[in-house]
Design a protein around this motif. Structure first.
Motif, PDB file in Angstrom:
ATOM      1  N   ARG A 214      11.986  43.274  33.256  1.00  0.00           N
ATOM      2  CA  ARG A 214      12.608  42.631  34.406  1.00  0.00           C
ATOM      3  C   ARG A 214      12.235  43.402  35.666  1.00  0.00           C
ATOM      4  O   ARG A 214      12.471  44.606  35.761  1.00  0.00           O
ATOM      5  N   GLN A 215      11.620  42.708  36.643  1.00  0.00           N
ATOM      6  CA  GLN A 215      11.188  43.396  37.851  1.00  0.00           C
ATOM      7  C   GLN A 215      12.403  43.815  38.685  1.00  0.00           C
ATOM      8  O   GLN A 215      13.431  43.141  38.693  1.00  0.00           O
ATOM      9  N   ARG A 216      12.234  44.940  39.384  1.00  0.00           N
ATOM     10  CA  ARG A 216      13.327  45.448  40.207  1.00  0.00           C
ATOM     11  C   ARG A 216      13.395  44.759  41.560  1.00  0.00           C
ATOM     12  O   ARG A 216      14.414  44.790  42.229  1.00  0.00           O
ATOM     13  N   ALA A 217      12.319  44.167  41.981  1.00  0.00           N
ATOM     14  CA  ALA A 217      12.274  43.540  43.309  1.00  0.00           C
ATOM     15  C   ALA A 217      13.130  42.281  43.346  1.00  0.00           C
ATOM     16  O   ALA A 217      13.312  41.591  42.342  1.00  0.00           O
ATOM     17  N   ARG A 218      13.635  41.974  44.535  1.00  0.00           N
ATOM     18  CA  ARG A 218      14.299  40.686  44.736  1.00  0.00           C
ATOM     19  C   ARG A 218      13.251  39.591  44.572  1.00  0.00           C
ATOM     20  O   ARG A 218      12.137  39.708  45.090  1.00  0.00           O
ATOM     21  N   ALA A 219      13.589  38.542  43.854  1.00  0.00           N
ATOM     22  CA  ALA A 219      12.597  37.518  43.516  1.00  0.00           C
ATOM     23  C   ALA A 219      13.107  36.137  43.884  1.00  0.00           C
ATOM     24  O   ALA A 219      14.254  35.787  43.620  1.00  0.00           O
ATOM     25  N   LEU A 220      12.211  35.358  44.490  1.00  0.00           N
ATOM     26  CA  LEU A 220      12.489  33.969  44.835  1.00  0.00           C
ATOM     27  C   LEU A 220      11.318  33.131  44.362  1.00  0.00           C
ATOM     28  O   LEU A 220      10.162  33.391  44.715  1.00  0.00           O
ATOM     29  N   HIS A 221      11.615  32.118  43.555  1.00  0.00           N
ATOM     30  CA  HIS A 221      10.578  31.283  42.965  1.00  0.00           C
ATOM     31  C   HIS A 221      10.752  29.845  43.451  1.00  0.00           C
ATOM     32  O   HIS A 221      11.788  29.218  43.216  1.00  0.00           O
ATOM     33  N   PHE A 222       9.728  29.336  44.149  1.00  0.00           N
ATOM     34  CA  PHE A 222       9.738  27.964  44.651  1.00  0.00           C
ATOM     35  C   PHE A 222       9.013  27.052  43.667  1.00  0.00           C
ATOM     36  O   PHE A 222       7.954  27.399  43.137  1.00  0.00           O
ATOM     37  N   SER A 223       9.560  25.862  43.486  1.00  0.00           N
ATOM     38  CA  SER A 223       8.937  24.866  42.616  1.00  0.00           C
ATOM     39  C   SER A 223       9.038  23.504  43.276  1.00  0.00           C
ATOM     40  O   SER A 223      10.039  23.191  43.933  1.00  0.00           O
ATOM     41  N   GLY A 224       7.998  22.695  43.115  1.00  0.00           N
ATOM     42  CA  GLY A 224       8.020  21.342  43.644  1.00  0.00           C
ATOM     43  C   GLY A 224       8.668  20.385  42.666  1.00  0.00           C
ATOM     44  O   GLY A 224       8.312  20.368  41.476  1.00  0.00           O
ATOM     45  N   ALA A 225       9.605  19.582  43.154  1.00  0.00           N
ATOM     46  CA  ALA A 225      10.302  18.652  42.269  1.00  0.00           C
ATOM     47  C   ALA A 225       9.359  17.627  41.654  1.00  0.00           C
ATOM     48  O   ALA A 225       9.621  17.102  40.566  1.00  0.00           O
ATOM     49  N   ALA A 226       8.256  17.329  42.332  1.00  0.00           N
ATOM     50  CA  ALA A 226       7.297  16.342  41.840  1.00  0.00           C
ATOM     51  C   ALA A 226       6.058  16.984  41.216  1.00  0.00           C
ATOM     52  O   ALA A 226       5.047  16.309  40.995  1.00  0.00           O
ATOM     53  N   PHE A 238      11.756  30.881  32.868  1.00  0.00           N
ATOM     54  CA  PHE A 238      11.531  32.290  33.204  1.00  0.00           C
ATOM     55  C   PHE A 238      12.756  32.894  33.878  1.00  0.00           C
ATOM     56  O   PHE A 238      13.206  33.991  33.521  1.00  0.00           O
ATOM     57  N   VAL A 239      13.310  32.199  34.857  1.00  0.00           N
ATOM     58  CA  VAL A 239      14.462  32.707  35.606  1.00  0.00           C
ATOM     59  C   VAL A 239      15.666  32.891  34.687  1.00  0.00           C
ATOM     60  O   VAL A 239      16.447  33.837  34.843  1.00  0.00           O
ATOM     61  N   SER A 240      15.822  32.034  33.689  1.00  0.00           N
ATOM     62  CA  SER A 240      16.947  32.165  32.759  1.00  0.00           C
ATOM     63  C   SER A 240      16.873  33.454  31.952  1.00  0.00           C
ATOM     64  O   SER A 240      17.899  33.950  31.466  1.00  0.00           O
ATOM     65  N   HIS A 241      15.663  34.002  31.807  1.00  0.00           N
ATOM     66  CA  HIS A 241      15.479  35.241  31.045  1.00  0.00           C
ATOM     67  C   HIS A 241      15.356  36.472  31.944  1.00  0.00           C
ATOM     68  O   HIS A 241      15.729  37.571  31.536  1.00  0.00           O
ATOM     69  N   HIS A 242      14.817  36.294  33.152  1.00  0.00           N
ATOM     70  CA  HIS A 242      14.507  37.445  34.002  1.00  0.00           C
ATOM     71  C   HIS A 242      15.295  37.484  35.300  1.00  0.00           C
ATOM     72  O   HIS A 242      15.158  38.447  36.062  1.00  0.00           O
ATOM     73  N   GLY A 243      16.076  36.485  35.584  1.00  0.00           N
ATOM     74  CA  GLY A 243      16.811  36.481  36.836  1.00  0.00           C
ATOM     75  C   GLY A 243      15.932  36.072  38.004  1.00  0.00           C
ATOM     76  O   GLY A 243      14.856  35.503  37.840  1.00  0.00           O
ATOM     77  N   GLY A 244      16.397  36.385  39.206  1.00  0.00           N
ATOM     78  CA  GLY A 244      15.738  35.874  40.402  1.00  0.00           C
ATOM     79  C   GLY A 244      16.365  34.541  40.775  1.00  0.00           C
ATOM     80  O   GLY A 244      17.273  34.042  40.097  1.00  0.00           O
ATOM     81  N   ARG A 245      15.863  33.941  41.838  1.00  0.00           N
ATOM     82  CA  ARG A 245      16.414  32.677  42.303  1.00  0.00           C
ATOM     83  C   ARG A 245      15.335  31.608  42.304  1.00  0.00           C
ATOM     84  O   ARG A 245      14.207  31.853  42.734  1.00  0.00           O
ATOM     85  N   LEU A 246      15.679  30.453  41.822  1.00  0.00           N
ATOM     86  CA  LEU A 246      14.750  29.324  41.768  1.00  0.00           C
ATOM     87  C   LEU A 246      15.181  28.279  42.776  1.00  0.00           C
ATOM     88  O   LEU A 246      16.342  27.866  42.805  1.00  0.00           O
ATOM     89  N   GLU A 247      14.226  27.855  43.632  1.00  0.00           N
ATOM     90  CA  GLU A 247      14.475  26.791  44.604  1.00  0.00           C
ATOM     91  C   GLU A 247      13.530  25.630  44.315  1.00  0.00           C
ATOM     92  O   GLU A 247      12.308  25.775  44.390  1.00  0.00           O
ATOM     93  N   GLN A 248      14.095  24.487  43.956  1.00  0.00           N
ATOM     94  CA  GLN A 248      13.291  23.287  43.746  1.00  0.00           C
ATOM     95  C   GLN A 248      13.257  22.479  45.040  1.00  0.00           C
ATOM     96  O   GLN A 248      14.303  22.167  45.608  1.00  0.00           O
ATOM     97  N   LEU A 249      12.056  22.151  45.501  1.00  0.00           N
ATOM     98  CA  LEU A 249      11.882  21.516  46.796  1.00  0.00           C
ATOM     99  C   LEU A 249      11.571  20.023  46.623  1.00  0.00           C
ATOM    100  O   LEU A 249      10.540  19.655  46.047  1.00  0.00           O
ATOM    101  N   PRO A 250      12.433  19.150  47.121  1.00  0.00           N
ATOM    102  CA  PRO A 250      12.207  17.706  47.002  1.00  0.00           C
ATOM    103  C   PRO A 250      10.920  17.276  47.713  1.00  0.00           C
ATOM    104  O   PRO A 250      10.611  17.750  48.808  1.00  0.00           O
ATOM    105  N   GLY A 251      10.154  16.398  47.087  1.00  0.00           N
ATOM    106  CA  GLY A 251       8.948  15.850  47.701  1.00  0.00           C
ATOM    107  C   GLY A 251       7.717  16.711  47.555  1.00  0.00           C
ATOM    108  O   GLY A 251       6.617  16.275  47.898  1.00  0.00           O
ATOM    109  N   PHE A 252       7.857  17.920  47.058  1.00  0.00           N
ATOM    110  CA  PHE A 252       6.720  18.823  46.871  1.00  0.00           C
ATOM    111  C   PHE A 252       6.121  18.589  45.486  1.00  0.00           C
ATOM    112  O   PHE A 252       6.841  18.378  44.514  1.00  0.00           O
ATOM    113  N   ASP A 253       4.776  18.673  45.416  1.00  0.00           N
ATOM    114  CA  ASP A 253       4.128  18.712  44.113  1.00  0.00           C
ATOM    115  C   ASP A 253       3.312  19.999  44.043  1.00  0.00           C
ATOM    116  O   ASP A 253       3.631  20.961  44.731  1.00  0.00           O
TER     117      ASP A 253
END
Length: 273
Positions: A214-226, A238-253
């Motif tokens: 598990r990385q020590r750095a603060r982590a933010l993971h962006f994902s496109g909803a499409a 991955f986030v469910s096992h390693h933490g961090g924050r996941l942001e799903q972006l509407p309209g992004f592929d």
């Protein structure tokens, strides 16, 4: 939620389509000329056995260096055949870096990208196919990151990786103690889960971030909803096992609308510092 900052821009993508990024036609000379016109300098990075393209733009001394890592590069002609040259036609991570207004920003290409024809013959296609996240690739990228950090006179790193570049950024953050922030965009962070879900061939010889510490750095993971190339479920696993924050972006592929909305996303990141 951070996605509200980009909702308007995503709607623009839905209604009017996304503006095509700059095309540099996979040429190292054109790429270097394009960035040098914009205040970047080329950094010699020979991290055996690879010759990597490194770029740096710095307007003042800074303790932190924001470093962008390129995606997997040129598209595959088919699911069974990799491209002859992995150099990206549209280097999205580079274009994102160009839009970053931080004092010190760097860009790092991937193994076998931006090479001459003769140099490319010496670089095995394995390094842009199944071994693109191998231990030797990670070691070379780690040395290159350290050199770019040294050139910038920085003490800390903020790693930003697009697609496969996000996989390498995560692997680097798992083994380095100088990464204060990890940001990934559309990255298949759980490789085995990704290949299983999409029924792809396993990436034999590649390291899976899911298996790392598990990385020590603060982590933010962006994902496109499409995104159909890297579904959000892969990053969520991955986030469910390693933490961090996941942001799903509407309209992004997988390709849209990262470049168009990157300034707004950056503002959100700065607001979280």
């Amino acid at each position: 939620m951070l996605w509200r900052l980009v909702l308007l821009g995503a709607c623009v993508c839905w209604l009017g389509g996304c503006t095509q990024p700059v095309q540099l036609q996979g040429s190292r000379l054109k790429t270097e000329a394009w960035v040098m016109e914009r205040g970047w300098s080329s950094v010699e990075l020979v991290a055996q056995p690879f010759n990597l393209l490194g770029l740096l733009r710095q307007t003042a001394a800074s303790q932190a260096l924001t470093l962008y890592i390129e995606g997997d590069g040129a598209p595959w002609p088919s699911v069974y055949r990799p491209p002859q040259d992995p150099t990206p036609i549209r280097p999205l991570a580079m274009l994102l870096a160009e839009r970053d207004t931080a004092v010190a920003v760097a860009y790092l290409g991937r193994p076998c990208q931006y090479l001459s024809t003769s140099e490319l013959r010496q670089c095995s296609p394995l390094y842009w196919s199944e071994r693109r996240f191998s231990a030797e690739v990670l070691q070379a990228m780690d040395r290159a990151v350290s050199e770019l950090k040294k050139q910038a006179g920085a003490e800390r790193l903020r790693l930003v990786g697009y697609s496969g570049g996000g996989v390498l950024a995560t692997l680097l953050a798992q083994q380095r103690d100088d990464v204060e922030l990890l940001v990934t965009l559309a990255a298949p962070l759980a490789l085995n889960e990704w290949t299983r879900r999409l029924q792809l061939s396993p990436l034999h010889g590649s390291l899976d971030p899911l298996d790392g510490p598990r990385q020590r750095a603060r982590a933010l993971h962006f994902s496109g909803a499409a995104d159909r190339v890297v579904p959000t479920a892969v990053a969520a696993y991955f986030v469910s096992h390693h933490g961090g924050r996941l942001e799903q972006l509407p309209g992004f592929d997988h390709a849209c609308c990262w470049l168009q909305r990157w300034p707004a996303l950056l503002m959100g990141l700065e607001g979280e510092q």
